[in-house]
Design a protein around this motif. Structure first.
Motif, PDB file in Angstrom:
ATOM      1  N   VAL A  91       0.848  -1.198   0.000  1.00 25.82           N
ATOM      2  CA  VAL A  91       0.000   0.000   0.000  1.00 25.82           C
ATOM      3  C   VAL A  91       0.878   1.241   0.000  1.00 25.82           C
ATOM      4  CG1 VAL A  91      -1.756   1.257   1.332  1.00 25.82           C
ATOM      5  CG2 VAL A  91      -1.810  -1.236   1.260  1.00 25.82           C
ATOM      6  N   THR A  92       0.405   2.292  -0.676  1.00 28.93           N
ATOM      7  CA  THR A  92       1.091   3.588  -0.647  1.00 28.93           C
ATOM      8  C   THR A  92       0.133   4.612  -0.043  1.00 28.93           C
ATOM      9  OG1 THR A  92       2.383   3.016  -2.612  1.00 28.93           O
ATOM     10  CG2 THR A  92       2.256   5.341  -2.047  1.00 28.93           C
ATOM     11  N   HIS A  93       0.459   5.099   1.162  1.00 23.09           N
ATOM     12  CA  HIS A  93      -0.356   6.090   1.874  1.00 23.09           C
ATOM     13  C   HIS A  93       0.540   7.131   2.519  1.00 23.09           C
ATOM     14  CE1 HIS A  93      -4.310   3.555   2.424  1.00 23.09           C
ATOM     15  NE2 HIS A  93      -4.163   4.034   1.199  1.00 23.09           N
ATOM     16  N   ARG A  94      -0.089   8.184   3.037  1.00 21.68           N
ATOM     17  CA  ARG A  94       0.634   9.298   3.664  1.00 21.68           C
ATOM     18  C   ARG A  94       0.758   9.081   5.171  1.00 21.68           C
ATOM     19  NH1 ARG A  94       1.682  13.917   1.362  1.00 21.68           N
ATOM     20  NH2 ARG A  94       0.054  13.652  -0.222  1.00 21.68           N
ATOM     21  N   GLN A 110      -2.645   7.162   6.296  1.00 27.97           N
ATOM     22  CA  GLN A 110      -3.998   7.346   5.786  1.00 27.97           C
ATOM     23  C   GLN A 110      -3.910   7.725   4.310  1.00 27.97           C
ATOM     24  OE1 GLN A 110      -6.356  10.124   8.054  1.00 27.97           O
ATOM     25  NE2 GLN A 110      -7.974  10.238   6.516  1.00 27.97           N
ATOM     26  N   GLY A 111      -4.834   7.195   3.520  1.00 24.65           N
ATOM     27  CA  GLY A 111      -4.930   7.602   2.120  1.00 24.65           C
ATOM     28  C   GLY A 111      -5.513   8.998   2.036  1.00 24.65           C
ATOM     29  N   ASP A 116     -10.913   7.797   7.051  1.00 27.00           N
ATOM     30  CA  ASP A 116     -10.314   7.303   8.294  1.00 27.00           C
ATOM     31  C   ASP A 116      -8.874   6.869   8.078  1.00 27.00           C
ATOM     32  OD1 ASP A 116     -12.793   7.551   9.696  1.00 27.00           O
ATOM     33  OD2 ASP A 116     -13.473   5.688   8.747  1.00 27.00           O
ATOM     34  N   ALA A 117      -8.124   6.905   9.179  1.00 26.37           N
ATOM     35  CA  ALA A 117      -6.739   6.427   9.136  1.00 26.37           C
ATOM     36  C   ALA A 117      -6.726   4.908   8.984  1.00 26.37           C
ATOM     37  CB  ALA A 117      -6.015   6.827  10.419  1.00 26.37           C
TER      38      ALA A 117
END
Length: 196
Positions: A91-94, A110-111, A116-117
């Protein structure tokens, strides 16, 4: 510039661009086949975005460039990371929060498009790479198709056929041009024979 010269110039440029593009795609696909995973170029990994969780930062089907990290413990809030969520999913999230617990570093992610986180914090050892900021929209769809067995086969066969066809056409044009020059060179001699 004559029409013939313009056409030669244009066709040579198109041929060069097509050849470089196809060669790059073949290298990327072969790289992914050889490594058994995502393709790599100059130390960066190419990832295809398969969901809309990070829109508008990058859209579904985009190709993003991520950089492998030597030290995943010094990331900060706001960084976009690629991590192993479980055995099957990357997954690629911040990062929205950095958590320290003794010697361990965790990241809450979280995206950008999610309300939601993510449920579980990410362990630093599960981080694969950091987003470089480079995105190419829609190319990810092509790369995903090209990595399939059918796509790889077509990508290897079609360019070869096109290049052979172009080579045949070029040779035919050169022969026509040579024949035309030979006919033009022969005409003045025939005229001299008639006069004498």
């Amino acid at each position: 510039m004559t029409k013939t010269k313009w056409w030669k110039w244009t066709s040579n440029i198109l041929y060069g661009v097509m050849f470089i593009f196809l060669l790059t795609m073949i290298i990327i696909v072969m790289s992914s086949r050889a490594s058994g995973g995502e393709p790599e170029l100059f130390g960066y990994q190419l990832k295809t975005v398969l969901s809309g969780s990070m829109e508008p930062t990058f859209k579904t089907g985009s190709l993003i460039l991520v950089e492998k990290l030597e030290n995943p413990t010094n990331l900060k809030k706001g960084d976009v990371i690629t991590f192993q969520q479980d055995e099957a999913n990357v997954v690629t999230h911040r990062i929205i929060e950095v958590l320290k617990q003794g010697d361990n570093t965790f990241y809450r992610t979280q995206g950008d498009n999610n309300q939601d986180a993510d449920t579980n914090p990410v362990l630093s050892q599960n981080i694969v790479a950091k987003y470089s900021g480079f995105t190419i929209p829609l190319i990810g769809y092509f790369l995903q198709w090209a990595s399939s067995p059918l796509g790889t086969g077509i990508l290897l066969i079609v360019p070869g056929v096109l290049l052979l066809g172009y080579a045949g056409w070029t040779i035919r044009q050169a022969i026509k041009e040579l024949e035309t020059k030979m006919k033009e060179a022969a005409k003045p001699e025939d005229a001299e024979k008639i006069v004498s």
